[in-house]
Motif scaffolding. Structure first.
Motif, PDB file in Angstrom:
ATOM      1  N   LYS A 189       9.798 124.949 -57.287  1.00 38.54           N
ATOM      2  CA  LYS A 189       8.404 124.607 -57.591  1.00 38.54           C
ATOM      3  C   LYS A 189       8.105 123.184 -57.125  1.00 38.54           C
ATOM      4  CE  LYS A 189       5.335 125.258 -61.517  1.00 38.54           C
ATOM      5  NZ  LYS A 189       5.295 125.473 -62.958  1.00 38.54           N
ATOM      6  N   ARG A 190       9.033 122.281 -57.363  1.00 42.16           N
ATOM      7  CA  ARG A 190       8.869 120.889 -56.926  1.00 42.16           C
ATOM      8  C   ARG A 190       8.812 120.818 -55.401  1.00 42.16           C
ATOM      9  NH1 ARG A 190      11.366 116.595 -60.241  1.00 42.16           N
ATOM     10  NH2 ARG A 190      12.491 116.113 -58.346  1.00 42.16           N
ATOM     11  N   GLN A 191       9.673 121.576 -54.729  1.00 41.51           N
ATOM     12  CA  GLN A 191       9.669 121.594 -53.263  1.00 41.51           C
ATOM     13  C   GLN A 191       8.360 122.163 -52.730  1.00 41.51           C
ATOM     14  OE1 GLN A 191      13.243 123.775 -52.406  1.00 41.51           O
ATOM     15  NE2 GLN A 191      14.518 121.944 -52.446  1.00 41.51           N
ATOM     16  N   THR A 192       7.823 123.166 -53.390  1.00 38.69           N
ATOM     17  CA  THR A 192       6.543 123.749 -52.988  1.00 38.69           C
ATOM     18  C   THR A 192       5.439 122.705 -53.094  1.00 38.69           C
ATOM     19  OG1 THR A 192       7.238 125.955 -53.660  1.00 38.69           O
ATOM     20  CG2 THR A 192       4.857 125.569 -53.491  1.00 38.69           C
ATOM     21  N   ALA A 193       5.428 121.946 -54.172  1.00 40.21           N
ATOM     22  CA  ALA A 193       4.416 120.900 -54.351  1.00 40.21           C
ATOM     23  C   ALA A 193       4.523 119.852 -53.250  1.00 40.21           C
ATOM     24  CB  ALA A 193       4.575 120.252 -55.725  1.00 40.21           C
ATOM     25  N   VAL A 194       5.727 119.425 -52.956  1.00 44.12           N
ATOM     26  CA  VAL A 194       5.930 118.412 -51.915  1.00 44.12           C
ATOM     27  C   VAL A 194       5.512 118.948 -50.551  1.00 44.12           C
ATOM     28  CG1 VAL A 194       7.688 117.069 -50.676  1.00 44.12           C
ATOM     29  CG2 VAL A 194       7.681 117.126 -53.183  1.00 44.12           C
ATOM     30  N   ARG A 195       5.919 120.169 -50.227  1.00 44.96           N
ATOM     31  CA  ARG A 195       5.522 120.763 -48.940  1.00 44.96           C
ATOM     32  C   ARG A 195       4.005 120.839 -48.815  1.00 44.96           C
ATOM     33  NH1 ARG A 195       9.781 124.496 -49.696  1.00 44.96           N
ATOM     34  NH2 ARG A 195       8.253 125.994 -50.427  1.00 44.96           N
ATOM     35  N   GLN A 196       3.318 121.189 -49.903  1.00 45.54           N
ATOM     36  CA  GLN A 196       1.862 121.293 -49.862  1.00 45.54           C
ATOM     37  C   GLN A 196       1.229 119.928 -49.624  1.00 45.54           C
ATOM     38  OE1 GLN A 196       0.224 124.251 -49.822  1.00 45.54           O
ATOM     39  NE2 GLN A 196      -1.532 123.002 -49.267  1.00 45.54           N
ATOM     40  N   LEU A 197       1.718 118.912 -50.328  1.00 45.41           N
ATOM     41  CA  LEU A 197       1.188 117.564 -50.128  1.00 45.41           C
ATOM     42  C   LEU A 197       1.486 117.062 -48.714  1.00 45.41           C
ATOM     43  CD1 LEU A 197       2.045 115.922 -53.555  1.00 45.41           C
ATOM     44  CD2 LEU A 197      -0.220 116.561 -52.700  1.00 45.41           C
ATOM     45  N   GLU A 198       2.678 117.356 -48.208  1.00 43.39           N
ATOM     46  CA  GLU A 198       3.007 116.955 -46.842  1.00 43.39           C
ATOM     47  C   GLU A 198       2.058 117.622 -45.847  1.00 43.39           C
ATOM     48  OE1 GLU A 198       7.189 117.844 -46.547  1.00 43.39           O
ATOM     49  OE2 GLU A 198       7.744 115.826 -47.221  1.00 43.39           O
ATOM     50  N   TYR A 199       1.669 118.867 -46.113  1.00 46.03           N
ATOM     51  CA  TYR A 199       0.696 119.537 -45.249  1.00 46.03           C
ATOM     52  C   TYR A 199      -0.655 118.818 -45.318  1.00 46.03           C
ATOM     53  CZ  TYR A 199      -2.879 122.577 -43.504  1.00 46.03           C
ATOM     54  OH  TYR A 199      -3.978 123.044 -42.822  1.00 46.03           O
ATOM     55  N   TYR A 200      -1.117 118.484 -46.516  1.00 44.32           N
ATOM     56  CA  TYR A 200      -2.405 117.806 -46.637  1.00 44.32           C
ATOM     57  C   TYR A 200      -2.450 116.537 -45.789  1.00 44.32           C
ATOM     58  CZ  TYR A 200      -3.417 120.731 -50.773  1.00 44.32           C
ATOM     59  OH  TYR A 200      -3.641 121.778 -51.640  1.00 44.32           O
ATOM     60  N   THR A 234       7.154 112.301 -59.169  1.00 37.73           N
ATOM     61  CA  THR A 234       8.612 112.280 -59.179  1.00 37.73           C
ATOM     62  C   THR A 234       9.178 113.158 -58.072  1.00 37.73           C
ATOM     63  OG1 THR A 234       8.671 111.809 -61.536  1.00 37.73           O
ATOM     64  CG2 THR A 234      10.654 112.780 -60.592  1.00 37.73           C
ATOM     65  N   ALA A 235       8.584 114.321 -57.868  1.00 38.72           N
ATOM     66  CA  ALA A 235       9.040 115.226 -56.808  1.00 38.72           C
ATOM     67  C   ALA A 235       8.868 114.581 -55.438  1.00 38.72           C
ATOM     68  CB  ALA A 235       8.280 116.548 -56.886  1.00 38.72           C
ATOM     69  N   VAL A 236       7.732 113.945 -55.206  1.00 38.92           N
ATOM     70  CA  VAL A 236       7.484 113.295 -53.915  1.00 38.92           C
ATOM     71  C   VAL A 236       8.501 112.186 -53.681  1.00 38.92           C
ATOM     72  CG1 VAL A 236       5.862 111.867 -52.597  1.00 38.92           C
ATOM     73  CG2 VAL A 236       5.033 113.879 -53.817  1.00 38.92           C
ATOM     74  N   VAL A 237       8.728 111.353 -54.691  1.00 41.54           N
ATOM     75  CA  VAL A 237       9.668 110.248 -54.553  1.00 41.54           C
ATOM     76  C   VAL A 237      11.070 110.756 -54.220  1.00 41.54           C
ATOM     77  CG1 VAL A 237      10.859 108.421 -55.849  1.00 41.54           C
ATOM     78  CG2 VAL A 237       8.372 108.636 -55.988  1.00 41.54           C
ATOM     79  N   SER A 238      11.479 111.833 -54.872  1.00 46.57           N
ATOM     80  CA  SER A 238      12.852 112.305 -54.686  1.00 46.57           C
ATOM     81  C   SER A 238      13.040 113.251 -53.502  1.00 46.57           C
ATOM     82  CB  SER A 238      13.361 112.971 -55.966  1.00 46.57           C
ATOM     83  OG  SER A 238      12.614 114.118 -56.270  1.00 46.57           O
ATOM     84  N   LEU A 239      11.970 113.895 -53.020  1.00 48.22           N
ATOM     85  CA  LEU A 239      12.151 114.938 -52.008  1.00 48.22           C
ATOM     86  C   LEU A 239      11.480 114.682 -50.662  1.00 48.22           C
ATOM     87  CD1 LEU A 239      11.603 118.066 -54.307  1.00 48.22           C
ATOM     88  CD2 LEU A 239      13.786 117.108 -53.523  1.00 48.22           C
ATOM     89  N   SER A 240      10.583 113.705 -50.553  1.00 46.94           N
ATOM     90  CA  SER A 240       9.822 113.546 -49.316  1.00 46.94           C
ATOM     91  C   SER A 240      10.079 112.207 -48.635  1.00 46.94           C
ATOM     92  CB  SER A 240       8.324 113.668 -49.589  1.00 46.94           C
ATOM     93  OG  SER A 240       7.598 113.525 -48.378  1.00 46.94           O
ATOM     94  N   SER A 241      10.327 112.294 -47.332  1.00 43.52           N
ATOM     95  CA  SER A 241      10.396 111.070 -46.528  1.00 43.52           C
ATOM     96  C   SER A 241       9.084 110.878 -45.763  1.00 43.52           C
ATOM     97  CB  SER A 241      11.577 111.127 -45.556  1.00 43.52           C
ATOM     98  OG  SER A 241      11.438 112.227 -44.690  1.00 43.52           O
TER      99      SER A 241
END
Length: 120
Positions: free
Chosen positions: A41-52, A97-104
Motif C-alpha cells: 500500500k505504501r509503495q502504491t502511494a509512492v508510485r502514484q505521487l511519483e507519477y503526479y 513517511t512512505a515517500v521519505v523511505s521509498l522514493s528517490s
C-alpha cells in the motif's frame, strides 16, 4: 502475509528485504509496514505521487502546477485528496513517511506536509 509453498525466494520476498524492519530501523514488522497499511500500500502511494510529479504528467497538469509554491512543493493534504490517493486511506503523515523511505524521485519538507520532485 500468506506463506508461500515454494522453497525458492519470490520476487516479492526479495523486494521486502529492503523494507524489512531492520532496514527501516523499526523494532517490529508492524512498525516497518506502518500503522495504516502494508508495504504494498505504501509503495502504491509512492508510485502514484511519483507519477503526479513525472515529466509526462506534471508538464501538462495545469492544476498541479498552480498548487506548487515558490520552492516547488505541493501540499500532501491536497494530493492525498485525489481519488487514487484517497482510496488508499492513508493519513498524510504515513504518506510522508512512505515517500521519505521509498522514493528517490521525491522530496518531503521538514514538517512532512509538502512534497516536490527531487532535484535531478
Amino acid at each position: 502475509a500468506a506463506a508461500s509453498s515454494s522453497s525458492a525466494p519470490s520476487a516479492a520476498a526479495a523486494a521486502n528485504v529492503a523494507s524489512s524492519p531492520a532496514a527501516l530501523g523499526a523494532s517490529s514488522p508492524a512498525a516497518a509496514q506502518g500503522r495504516y497499511g502494508s508495504g504494498a500500500k505504501r509503495q502504491t502511494a509512492v508510485r502514484q505521487l511519483e507519477y503526479y510529479f513525472s515529466p509526462a504528467n506534471f508538464g501538462r497538469d495545469a492544476f498541479l502546477q498552480q498548487q506548487m509554491d515558490g520552492d516547488g512543493y505541493v501540499p500532501l493534504s491536497l494530493l492525498n485528496g485525489f481519488n487514487r490517493m484517497r482510496r488508499l486511506e492513508m493519513p498524510v503523515s504515513e504518506v510522508a513517511t512512505a515517500v521519505v523511505s521509498l522514493s528517490s524521485a521525491l522530496e518531503v519538507d521538514e514538517a512532512r506536509e509538502r512534497v516536490r520532485a527531487a532535484a535531478r
